[in-house]
Each structure stands twice: as structure tokens, then as C-alpha cells.
Design a protein around this motif. Sequence first.
Motif, PDB file in Angstrom:
ATOM      1  N   LEU A 198      50.155  79.389 -43.211  1.00 15.40           N
ATOM      2  CA  LEU A 198      48.754  79.795 -43.181  1.00 15.40           C
ATOM      3  C   LEU A 198      48.066  79.599 -44.529  1.00 15.40           C
ATOM      4  O   LEU A 198      46.842  79.587 -44.620  1.00 15.40           O
TER       5      LEU A 198
ATOM      6  N   PRO B 250      45.909  75.532 -45.333  1.00 11.38           N
ATOM      7  CA  PRO B 250      44.516  75.061 -45.254  1.00 11.38           C
ATOM      8  C   PRO B 250      43.740  75.218 -46.564  1.00 11.38           C
ATOM      9  O   PRO B 250      42.941  74.342 -46.909  1.00 11.38           O
TER      10      PRO B 250
ATOM     11  N   LEU C 104      53.937  70.535 -43.801  1.00  9.54           N
ATOM     12  CA  LEU C 104      53.925  71.216 -42.510  1.00  9.54           C
ATOM     13  C   LEU C 104      55.043  70.709 -41.587  1.00  9.54           C
ATOM     14  O   LEU C 104      55.765  71.488 -40.963  1.00  9.54           O
TER      15      LEU C 104
ATOM     16  N   SER D 129      53.387  76.051 -34.854  1.00 13.57           N
ATOM     17  CA  SER D 129      52.641  76.023 -36.116  1.00 13.57           C
ATOM     18  C   SER D 129      51.164  75.744 -35.850  1.00 13.57           C
ATOM     19  O   SER D 129      50.286  76.311 -36.494  1.00 13.57           O
TER      20      SER D 129
ATOM     21  N   ASP E 198      49.555  78.835 -34.651  1.00  8.15           N
ATOM     22  CA  ASP E 198      49.295  79.740 -35.782  1.00  8.15           C
ATOM     23  C   ASP E 198      48.049  79.312 -36.557  1.00  8.15           C
ATOM     24  O   ASP E 198      47.233  80.143 -36.946  1.00  8.15           O
ATOM     25  N   LEU E 199      47.915  78.005 -36.796  1.00  2.00           N
ATOM     26  CA  LEU E 199      46.724  77.518 -37.504  1.00  2.00           C
ATOM     27  C   LEU E 199      45.455  77.779 -36.689  1.00  2.00           C
ATOM     28  O   LEU E 199      44.422  78.163 -37.228  1.00  2.00           O
TER      29      LEU E 199
ATOM     30  N   TYR F 253      41.866  79.849 -37.776  1.00  2.00           N
ATOM     31  CA  TYR F 253      40.462  79.427 -37.660  1.00  2.00           C
ATOM     32  C   TYR F 253      39.707  80.261 -36.628  1.00  2.00           C
ATOM     33  O   TYR F 253      38.496  80.438 -36.723  1.00  2.00           O
TER      34      TYR F 253
ATOM     35  N   ILE G 212      42.749  70.639 -34.329  1.00  2.00           N
ATOM     36  CA  ILE G 212      44.098  71.189 -34.140  1.00  2.00           C
ATOM     37  C   ILE G 212      44.531  71.018 -32.679  1.00  2.00           C
ATOM     38  O   ILE G 212      45.659  70.616 -32.383  1.00  2.00           O
TER      39      ILE G 212
ATOM     40  N   LEU H  56      40.725  69.096 -41.620  1.00  2.00           N
ATOM     41  CA  LEU H  56      40.610  70.477 -42.114  1.00  2.00           C
ATOM     42  C   LEU H  56      40.004  70.532 -43.521  1.00  2.00           C
ATOM     43  O   LEU H  56      39.686  71.594 -44.018  1.00  2.00           O
TER      44      LEU H  56
END
Length: 378
Positions: free
Chosen positions: A216, A219, A235, A300, A303-304, A308, A350, A374
Motif C-alpha cells: 500500500l 502508490p 509488486l 494485491s 488491496d490497491l 483508491y 487496476i 497511477l
Amino acid sequence: MSVWDDVVGQRAATDVLRAAAEDPAAMTHAWLLTGPPGSGRSNAARAFAAALQCEAAGCGRCQACTTALAGTHADVTVIATELVGIKIDETRSLVSLAQRSPSEGRWRVIIVEDADRMSDRTSNVLLKAIEEPPPRTVWLLCAPSPQDVVLTLRSRSRSVALRVPPVEAVADLLVTRDGVDPELAAVAARASQSHIGIARRLARDPGARARRARLLAIPRTIRGVGDAVLAAGELVEVAQDEARAATEHRDAEEKSALLRSMGAEGAATLPPSLRSQVTQLERDQKGRATRAQRDVLDRSMVDLLSLYRDVLVVQLGAGVDLVNTEHAADVRALAEASTPEQSLRRMDAIGEARTRLAGNVAPLLAVEAMAIALRPQG
Ligand SMILES: [Zn+2]
């Protein structure tokens, strides 16, 4: 106490299953349990199997209940494939097992945890068994949604849908069953977005929490295309490490168990007749590693997305709880540096990466394109 205690936040579904277990006359021979990943499908299937075997329809204390829940009951078979698909040979042996009466229990229960990972050919083999069930056999098929299972199987099964359990119910389960500190349980349940397995891992494994925090933080490190490419590399690497950690140990154990069972442990060279079995196992393990890597990478992305989503919540002043309470500072910084439209575009990027990964695009390529989207826009 009952076998349903650990099936949290699923009152509607457990009412149906409980009623069926209490009235064997109304029994259905094929069930389709659906629910999003982490909603507790396999838990619910095991609880149902225990309730069917128990004299008291699921007391949670007797021998039948405890062994069925632990996966050691002689008449409860669980096919939990982590391989890329369920194999046709495996299905054939299940079908012949299904013809046999239970050896000691009240029912022969066969749980197929990934009924969505069957080819049409394999599904057809299973279909024949489900169409003509022996009187004491019950099939429990599990899948994310009814559409993931071929129509012919679906139409011959009774469907029960699980929902995403409420965050509070997942947190309570971590406290009561795993003895997790209530505050940590609440953070983990929220961060996992009610995925029970992931919540438990986050609550109990500091390494998993650290990896998620590292993810996290990515970004905010992206300032331009160069950073984005580096971030994408990191990542993918984190995901590979995690997937490897999850499979390596078990692969070695399986191989030595196989060699032991063939009486070839410690042999310098294998006779050709045994070699094919070892090759087959290694091929299966490679398939599993690929799937684990894909699953971890997809997680992952989820999670991203949650990060956002939180950014958007702050930007819109929506007054809803953040998923990532522990990363509130990052969320606020990202919110101040962008507009809601940009946040939505990033979430789209994403989502696009997830679609491409599912379609077998090289992971690094898909993740790089996402990371570039991003970066801050003027
Ligand atoms: Zn019991």
C-alpha cells in the motif's frame, strides 16, 4: 454449541442447511454452495457434512461432528484442489466412491471445493453420478457463483448462496476462535474486506501485515514513468515471494511422501516405471505454483483498489469507514494530490490489470501499465 458456530454472518444459508440435516426425508443429493472467496464456503460445507453425520444434527461435540469438521471422518471426502483444475481421473475415482454405502456414518458426503475448476468433460463425468445418486450419498459442490458451474450440474443441484459476511462478524470470529486481540481483529477484518481466510492471516502473521503495508506504500512512491516501472517490478516480486513461501515447503513434503509410498526414498535413480509418477507430481506442483502466484497478485490488486476506494471516500466526503484505517495518512495525502475523476480512472486501470492478468498476460506487462496509470497527473 453447534457445528454452525463458525459459519459467521450466514443465517439464511445455515437455516436451509440445518433444516435439511434435521429432516433426512427431505434430503437433496446434490447441493451447490456458492459465495464470494473468503465467505466461508468450505467451512459451511464441512459444517453441513458434520450435521449430516451427527445423531443430533450437528451438536459439535460428538465423534461424528469433530471428525467431520477436522476432515478425518471416514465417510466425508473433501476434494480441495489447489491445482489449476480438477482432473478427470480424480473425478472418476470420486464417482466410484460415491457408489459405495457409508462405512460407519449416516451418509457418504463428498465435498468438491472448487467445482468451478472442472472442464466440461470432467463435469459430465460428475453429472452421471449426480443424476443417479445412491440413497445415502450427498454431493456438496462449492463455487464462487452458480454461473461458474456448467448449467447441467447447476440445474440438478439445490443452490444455497452465502453472502459477504459483515466485518463485525469476521472480527468476532477471529476473537472467539483464534484468540486474536479485538482491536487487531477489527483492523484485519476491515483490511481483508470480510475475507475470512485473509483476515485470519493478517491477524496472526506479522509478515503478512508487513507485506500488505509495503504494497500500500507503493502508490506514493510513483512520481513518474521510471518510478512506475520500478514499482511494478517490486509488486510482482513481492507476490512471487509470497506465493513461493506458500508452496515450497508443501511441494517437498509431497514429493518425499510419494517416494516413500513407492518405497523409493533415498534411491539414487528411480526405475522408469516410477519416474512418470514423480514427473506427474512435479507438473501438478508447477501448476499449483502458477495458480498461487496469480491468486496472490490478484489479491494485491484488490488491496490497491481498496486504497483508491478509500481515497475516493475522503475526496467525496462520503463519511463511510475506511478499509485501510492503518494507512489513513497515505490515503489523505493521495486524496489531496488528485481529483475524484483521477481516482476513478486509477481504479479502472487496476481493474483493467486484473482482467489482463486473468487472461494470462505476462504479469509484469499488465502491472507496469497499471503502475504508469497511477502516477500523478498535472
Ligand atoms: Zn454431533
